[in-house]
Design a protein around this motif. Structure first.
Motif, short mmCIF file in Angstrom:
data_model
loop_
_atom_site.label_atom_id
_atom_site.label_comp_id
_atom_site.label_asym_id
_atom_site.label_seq_id
_atom_site.Cartn_x
_atom_site.Cartn_y
_atom_site.Cartn_z
N SER A 84 -1.78 -15.91 -9.98
CA SER A 84 -1.16 -15.42 -8.58
C SER A 84 -0.14 -16.59 -8.28
N ARG A 94 -1.08 -12.61 0.25
CA ARG A 94 -1.13 -11.08 0.35
C ARG A 94 -1.23 -10.83 -1.16
N PRO A 95 -2.33 -10.12 -1.50
CA PRO A 95 -2.79 -9.83 -2.87
C PRO A 95 -1.39 -8.80 -3.25
N GLU A 96 -1.04 -7.94 -2.60
CA GLU A 96 0.04 -7.12 -3.26
C GLU A 96 1.27 -7.63 -3.39
N ARG A 97 1.38 -8.68 -2.69
CA ARG A 97 2.72 -9.55 -3.13
C ARG A 97 2.27 -10.81 -3.99
#
Length: 135
Positions: A84, A94-97
């Protein structure tokens, strides 16, 4: 296991011109693997091995996606890792980003530990019938 020698031709590399060994693999299909496993048993036939392996595949995938580490006996264990981006504050994440990749990590068990494999391997130069034991 067969190997072949190749020469490093990368001019920017300090090992340019040196020769190295490369492992040569013979692919084994899923069905061939199941047939091979079944051939070692008088009780289990190929279709049973196929059924178990197919169920194992789906179950292991699901368990990994739930965040479980899956132990496969002496073969080792499987788990997922995340790569990440770093953020300034936990609230910024923000996990999706920020999650860049998900990878499968294999932790070898005793049967697949590097030192044991190295001790047990019999190497053959590709195209040669001679086996060389390399301790």
């Amino acid at each position: 296991m067969d190997y072949e020698l190749y020469q490093n031709t990368n001019q920017a590399n300090s090992c340019c011109g040196r020769w190295f060994a490369r492992a040569m693999h013979v692919p084994m299909s899923f069905r061939e693997l199941c047939r091979h496993v079944a051939s070692h048993s008088r009780i289990i036939d190929e279709s049973t091995v196929v059924a178990v392996m197919t169920a194992l595949e789906a179950d292991v995938r699901g368990l990994l996606l739930e965040g479980r580490s899956v132990q496969l006996g002496e073969l080792g264990s499987l788990s997922l890792t995340l790569e990440s981006a770093g953020v300034e504050q936990p609230s910024d994440f923000r996990p999706e980003r920020d999650v860049k990749s998900v990878r499968l990590r294999i932790y070898p068990g005793r049967a697949l530990q590097t030192a044991r494999l190295r001790k047990d391997i019999a190497l053959r130069k590709r195209g040669s019938n001679l086996s060389e034991r390399h301790p």
